[in-house]
Write a protein that holds these residues in place. Sequence first.
Motif, PDB file in Angstrom:
ATOM      1  N   THR A  64      52.021  -5.107 -11.553  1.00 11.51           N
ATOM      2  CA  THR A  64      52.561  -4.435 -10.373  1.00 11.51           C
ATOM      3  C   THR A  64      52.922  -5.487  -9.330  1.00 11.51           C
ATOM      4  O   THR A  64      52.111  -6.353  -8.995  1.00 11.51           O
ATOM      5  N   THR A  65      54.134  -5.399  -8.818  1.00  7.45           N
ATOM      6  CA  THR A  65      54.593  -6.328  -7.786  1.00  7.45           C
ATOM      7  C   THR A  65      54.338  -5.741  -6.402  1.00  7.45           C
ATOM      8  O   THR A  65      54.093  -4.536  -6.256  1.00  7.45           O
ATOM      9  N   LEU A  66      54.455  -6.594  -5.401  1.00  8.92           N
ATOM     10  CA  LEU A  66      54.345  -6.129  -4.020  1.00  8.92           C
ATOM     11  C   LEU A  66      55.413  -5.076  -3.733  1.00  8.92           C
ATOM     12  O   LEU A  66      55.138  -4.066  -3.093  1.00  8.92           O
ATOM     13  N   ALA A  67      56.619  -5.284  -4.250  1.00 11.44           N
ATOM     14  CA  ALA A  67      57.695  -4.292  -4.081  1.00 11.44           C
ATOM     15  C   ALA A  67      57.292  -2.959  -4.702  1.00 11.44           C
ATOM     16  O   ALA A  67      57.610  -1.891  -4.157  1.00 11.44           O
ATOM     17  N   GLY A  68      56.596  -2.988  -5.830  1.00 13.74           N
ATOM     18  CA  GLY A  68      56.142  -1.762  -6.476  1.00 13.74           C
ATOM     19  C   GLY A  68      55.140  -0.997  -5.634  1.00 13.74           C
ATOM     20  O   GLY A  68      55.178   0.236  -5.556  1.00 13.74           O
ATOM     21  N   VAL A  69      54.240  -1.713  -4.984  1.00 16.99           N
ATOM     22  CA  VAL A  69      53.278  -1.062  -4.086  1.00 16.99           C
ATOM     23  C   VAL A  69      54.025  -0.421  -2.917  1.00 16.99           C
ATOM     24  O   VAL A  69      53.762   0.714  -2.545  1.00 16.99           O
ATOM     25  N   MET A  70      54.964  -1.157  -2.353  1.00 17.22           N
ATOM     26  CA  MET A  70      55.741  -0.614  -1.224  1.00 17.22           C
ATOM     27  C   MET A  70      56.550   0.609  -1.648  1.00 17.22           C
ATOM     28  O   MET A  70      56.667   1.575  -0.887  1.00 17.22           O
ATOM     29  N   LYS A  71      57.069   0.610  -2.843  1.00 16.49           N
ATOM     30  CA  LYS A  71      57.885   1.721  -3.349  1.00 16.49           C
ATOM     31  C   LYS A  71      57.104   3.037  -3.390  1.00 16.49           C
ATOM     32  O   LYS A  71      57.669   4.110  -3.197  1.00 16.49           O
ATOM     33  N   TYR A  72      55.795   2.935  -3.635  1.00 15.74           N
ATOM     34  CA  TYR A  72      54.982   4.138  -3.820  1.00 15.74           C
ATOM     35  C   TYR A  72      53.948   4.365  -2.719  1.00 15.74           C
ATOM     36  O   TYR A  72      53.005   5.126  -2.901  1.00 15.74           O
ATOM     37  N   SER A  73      54.092   3.728  -1.561  1.00 15.45           N
ATOM     38  CA  SER A  73      53.147   3.883  -0.445  1.00 15.45           C
ATOM     39  C   SER A  73      53.853   4.525   0.741  1.00 15.45           C
ATOM     40  O   SER A  73      54.917   4.062   1.149  1.00 15.45           O
ATOM     41  N   TYR A  74      53.253   5.556   1.308  1.00 12.59           N
ATOM     42  CA  TYR A  74      53.950   6.369   2.299  1.00 12.59           C
ATOM     43  C   TYR A  74      53.291   6.475   3.670  1.00 12.59           C
ATOM     44  O   TYR A  74      53.977   6.488   4.680  1.00 12.59           O
ATOM     45  N   ALA A  75      52.003   6.637   3.723  1.00 14.58           N
ATOM     46  CA  ALA A  75      51.337   6.874   4.995  1.00 14.58           C
ATOM     47  C   ALA A  75      49.925   6.301   4.912  1.00 14.58           C
ATOM     48  O   ALA A  75      49.414   6.049   3.818  1.00 14.58           O
ATOM     49  N   ALA A  76      49.320   6.131   6.079  1.00 12.46           N
ATOM     50  CA  ALA A  76      47.945   5.622   6.095  1.00 12.46           C
ATOM     51  C   ALA A  76      47.326   5.877   7.454  1.00 12.46           C
ATOM     52  O   ALA A  76      48.020   6.073   8.453  1.00 12.46           O
ATOM     53  N   PHE A  77      46.013   5.880   7.456  1.00  8.37           N
ATOM     54  CA  PHE A  77      45.287   5.883   8.720  1.00  8.37           C
ATOM     55  C   PHE A  77      43.985   5.135   8.526  1.00  8.37           C
ATOM     56  O   PHE A  77      43.500   4.962   7.407  1.00  8.37           O
ATOM     57  N   VAL A  78      43.472   4.663   9.635  1.00 11.94           N
ATOM     58  CA  VAL A  78      42.233   3.887   9.636  1.00 11.94           C
ATOM     59  C   VAL A  78      41.223   4.663  10.465  1.00 11.94           C
ATOM     60  O   VAL A  78      41.541   5.132  11.561  1.00 11.94           O
ATOM     61  N   ILE A  79      40.018   4.796   9.925  1.00 17.04           N
ATOM     62  CA  ILE A  79      38.949   5.491  10.648  1.00 17.04           C
ATOM     63  C   ILE A  79      37.735   4.590  10.729  1.00 17.04           C
ATOM     64  O   ILE A  79      37.548   3.684   9.917  1.00 17.04           O
ATOM     65  N   SER A  80      36.912   4.882  11.719  1.00 16.82           N
ATOM     66  CA  SER A  80      35.624   4.203  11.811  1.00 16.82           C
ATOM     67  C   SER A  80      34.730   4.746  10.705  1.00 16.82           C
ATOM     68  O   SER A  80      34.946   5.864  10.206  1.00 16.82           O
ATOM     69  N   LYS A  81      33.753   3.953  10.309  1.00 21.72           N
ATOM     70  CA  LYS A  81      32.795   4.443   9.315  1.00 21.72           C
ATOM     71  C   LYS A  81      32.063   5.654   9.907  1.00 21.72           C
ATOM     72  O   LYS A  81      31.825   5.732  11.112  1.00 21.72           O
ATOM     73  N   ILE A  82      31.736   6.580   9.068  1.00 23.79           N
ATOM     74  CA  ILE A  82      31.033   7.779   9.508  1.00 23.79           C
ATOM     75  C   ILE A  82      29.599   7.381   9.853  1.00 23.79           C
ATOM     76  O   ILE A  82      28.913   6.750   9.051  1.00 23.79           O
ATOM     77  N   PRO A  83      29.178   7.726  11.084  1.00 23.62           N
ATOM     78  CA  PRO A  83      27.821   7.305  11.527  1.00 23.62           C
ATOM     79  C   PRO A  83      26.718   7.940  10.703  1.00 23.62           C
ATOM     80  O   PRO A  83      26.849   8.920  10.094  1.00 23.62           O
TER      81      PRO A  83
END
Length: 162
Positions: free
Chosen positions: A143-162
Amino acid sequence: MDTLASLRDTENSFFDFDSPDDQIPGITTAGDLKTWFKKAGAEIIYEINTKIINHITGPKLTLKDLCRLNSYVREDTHVVMLITSRMFNTRVPIATKNHWIVLADKLKLINGHEVTEQTLLTELVELKCFSWGKVKNHLLKNTTLAGVMKYSYAAFVISKIP
């Protein structure tokens, strides 16, 4: 079917999720996930392409986006990403936004170096993440970096659950 689909069904008042063949009732949006994480005590730190309209027509993640997400992979956060499961399995019939993963490590070149904004899109990469009940590099071989970009759409970052 995805564990999230079962959890999703508990809050879905319009459609029942009765089997893995039930596609529509199992859809889990970023909004649903973020709400569940907030209810568990996590805080949303960063997000990209998570509005509902992005689930329908939204853009793909860029190299800059992936590098920014990499910067959030650390002990006190979780990086949650919406991808096409075809990135992991060529038998998936269509390339659509259909699978949430949690990064267990940064997106890296196969030699172990971190991906940067200067990384060539033809470089082979690995991505250790939580998916389908396991933490491992789920990416298909070569898998190339371009392949990862081709299939990646959204993201979010959360704090660890306390």
